[in-house]
Design an enzyme around this catalytic site. Structure first.
Site, PDB file in Angstrom:
ATOM      1  N   LYS A 160      74.011  96.793  12.897  1.00  0.00           N
ATOM      2  CA  LYS A 160      73.991  96.182  14.222  1.00  0.00           C
ATOM      3  C   LYS A 160      74.361  94.714  14.021  1.00  0.00           C
ATOM      4  O   LYS A 160      73.501  93.832  13.976  1.00  0.00           O
ATOM      5  CB  LYS A 160      72.621  96.367  14.887  1.00  0.00           C
ATOM      6  CG  LYS A 160      72.653  96.108  16.371  1.00  0.00           C
ATOM      7  CD  LYS A 160      71.404  96.606  17.057  1.00  0.00           C
ATOM      8  CE  LYS A 160      71.334  96.090  18.487  1.00  0.00           C
ATOM      9  NZ  LYS A 160      72.416  96.507  19.357  1.00  0.00           N
TER      10      LYS A 160
HETATM   11  N1  PMP Z   1      74.672 102.323  20.021  1.00  0.00           N
HETATM   12  C1  PMP Z   1      75.025 101.035  20.111  1.00  0.00           C
HETATM   13  C2  PMP Z   1      76.407 100.632  19.763  1.00  0.00           C
HETATM   14  C3  PMP Z   1      74.087 100.078  20.523  1.00  0.00           C
HETATM   15  O1  PMP Z   1      74.422  98.796  20.619  1.00  0.00           O
HETATM   16  C4  PMP Z   1      72.779 100.483  20.868  1.00  0.00           C
HETATM   17  C5  PMP Z   1      71.770  99.470  21.330  1.00  0.00           C
HETATM   18  N2  PMP Z   1      71.112  98.875  20.252  1.00  0.00           N
HETATM   19  C6  PMP Z   1      72.458 101.848  20.755  1.00  0.00           C
HETATM   20  C7  PMP Z   1      73.439 102.723  20.329  1.00  0.00           C
HETATM   21  C8  PMP Z   1      71.093 102.344  21.096  1.00  0.00           C
HETATM   22  O2  PMP Z   1      70.177 101.937  20.124  1.00  0.00           O
HETATM   23  P1  PMP Z   1      68.643 101.738  20.478  1.00  0.00           P
HETATM   24  O3  PMP Z   1      68.204 102.984  21.128  1.00  0.00           O
HETATM   25  O4  PMP Z   1      67.998 101.523  19.157  1.00  0.00           O
HETATM   26  O5  PMP Z   1      68.545 100.563  21.373  1.00  0.00           O
END
Ligand code: PMP
Length: 305
Positions: A160
Site C-alpha cells: 500500500k
Molecule cells: N484495494 C485497494 C487498491 C485499496 O486501496 C484498498 C483500501 N485500502 C482496498 C483494496 C481495501 O482494503 P481494506 O479493506 O484493507 O481497506
C-alpha cells in the site's frame, strides 16, 4: 469531494503537533519519488465509546508494506496503535478516519532511497461515507478501466504505497469522466482485480467469488472480514480468478474497503446488476453490526480509544 475537516492535533514522529503546523520540507523524498506507505482505517462510535476496527492488523499491514519498500519502521506496531488511540482521544473524536503514513523524508535526493530518513505521521479526521450515503443504500455504477492494475513485477499491488496510487487515480478519473462512481481494474492477463480503493466480490448462483491475492490485489482487511462474516452466514465463498464477462453476468457485485465499507454495484459497463441483492445486504448488515460494536462475537476486532 468535500474539503478536509480540520481537527486540533496530528501525530508526527512521536509528537502531537497543531494541525496547521504538520508540514514537511518541499525536498521531502516521498514528494518526488512516491516513497511512502500508508493505511486507511476507521474508528466507529459504539454503545461503549469510540472503537477502531482492526487497528493492529492495519498497522501490521503498514509494517509489511514498509518491509517490502526496505524502510526501517521507526516505531513498533504497538507504538503506532497506542499513538493512534491517544490521538483520537486528544482530538475528542467519537468516530473518524485514520491515515498513518510512513515516508522517506528530507535529507538526500536521488533514486536510492536507503540513505533517506524514515518519518511517520498519523492524522485523524471526521469522514463520512467514501462513495456517499446513497452508494451504500442503492449501489454504484462502475466501469471496467482501460488502465490495468500494475503487475507484481512492476509495483507489487500488495504494497500500500503512495506512488502506487497514481495508477488507481488514472482509473478513478477515467471512471468519473465516463459517469461511473468507481472503476474496476483488470490485471495484465485480463483477470478481475479490484476497485481503485476497494476489493471486489461477485455473486453468481449463490456462490460468492473474490479474486485471489495472486491475481494482483491488496490484501484487504475488509475483504478478510467479509470472508469470515460470509462463512458465519453459511454462504459459500471462494477465491477464484474471474474475467470481465463474469462481472456482466453476476447476480450481485459489491466493493469492500475500510473507507468505502460495503458498497453494492448496480451496473458495470452499462450492464445492469440490479438493486442490492440479498447476500450483499446480509453481509453489509453483518459488517455494520460488527464495526459499530453491536455483535459481541467480534468484540476482539475493536480496539477501544
Ligand atoms: N484495494 C485497494 C487498491 C485499496 O486501496 C484498498 C483500501 N485500502 C482496498 C483494496 C481495501 O482494503 P481494506 O479493506 O484493507 O481497506
Amino acid at each position: 469531494m468535500a474539503a478536509l475537516p480540520k481537527v486540533d492535533k496530528i501525530w508526527m514522529n512521536g509528537e502531537l503537533v497543531d494541525w496547521d503546523s504538520a508540514q514537511v520540507h518541499v525536498l521531502t523524498h516521498a514528494l518526488h519519488y512516491g516513497s511512502g506507505v500508508f493505511e486507511g482505517i476507521r474508528c466507529y462510535e459504539t454503545p461503549t465509546g469510540p472503537a477502531v476496527f482492526r487497528l493492529t492488523e492495519h498497522m501490521e499491514r503498514l509494517a509489511r508494506s514498509a518491509k517490502m519498500m526496505r524502510m526501517e519502521l521507526p516505531y513498533s506496531v504497538e507504538q503506532l496503535v497506542d499513538a493512534t488511540l491517544a490521538l483520537i482521544a486528544a482530538n475528542g473524536l467519537k468516530s473518524c478516519y485514520i491515515r498513518p503514513l510512513v515516508y522517506r523524508g528530507y535529507g538526500v535526493m536521488g533514486l536510492d532511497p536507503l540513505p533517506c530518513p524514515v518519518d511517520a505521521m498519523i492524522a485523524v479526521w471526521p469522514w463520512d461515507t467514501y462513495l456517499g450515503e446513497d452508494a451504500l443504500k442503492n449501489g454504484v455504477d462502475a466501469g471496467v478501466s482501460s488502465w490495468r492494475q500494475r503487475s507484481s513485477n512492476a509495483l507489487p499491488p500488495q504494497i500500500k504505497g503512495t506512488g502506487s496510487y497514481i495508477n488507481s487515480s488514472f482509473a478513478r478519473m477515467e471512471a468519473n469522466d465516463h459517469g461511473y462512481a468507481e472503476a474496476i481494474m483488470l490485471n495484465e492477463a485480463g483477470m478481475v482485480c479490484e476497485g481503485t480503493g476497494e476489493n471486489i466480490f461477485v455473486v453468481r448462483d449463490e456462490i460468492i467469488v473474490t479474486p485471489p491475492v495472486s491475481d494482483g490485489i491488496l490484501e484487504g482487511i475488509t475483504r478478510d472480514t467479509v470472508i469470515a462474516l460470509a462463512q458465519d452466514l453459511d454462504f459459500d465463498i471462494i477465491e477464484a480468478s474471474m474475467t470481465r464477462a463474469d462481472l456482466y453476468i453476476a447476480d450481485e457485485v459489491f466493493f469492500t474497503g475500510s473507507a468505502a465499507e460495503i458498497v453494492p454495484v448496480r451496473s458495470i459497463d452499462h450492464r445492469a446488476i440490479g438493486t442490492p441483492g440479498p447476500m450483499t445486504l446480509a453481509i453489509q448488515e453483518a459488517y455494520f453490526n460488527v464495526v459499530r460494536g453491536l455483535d459481541s462475537a467480534y468484540e476482539f476486532w475493536l480496539e477501544r480509544v
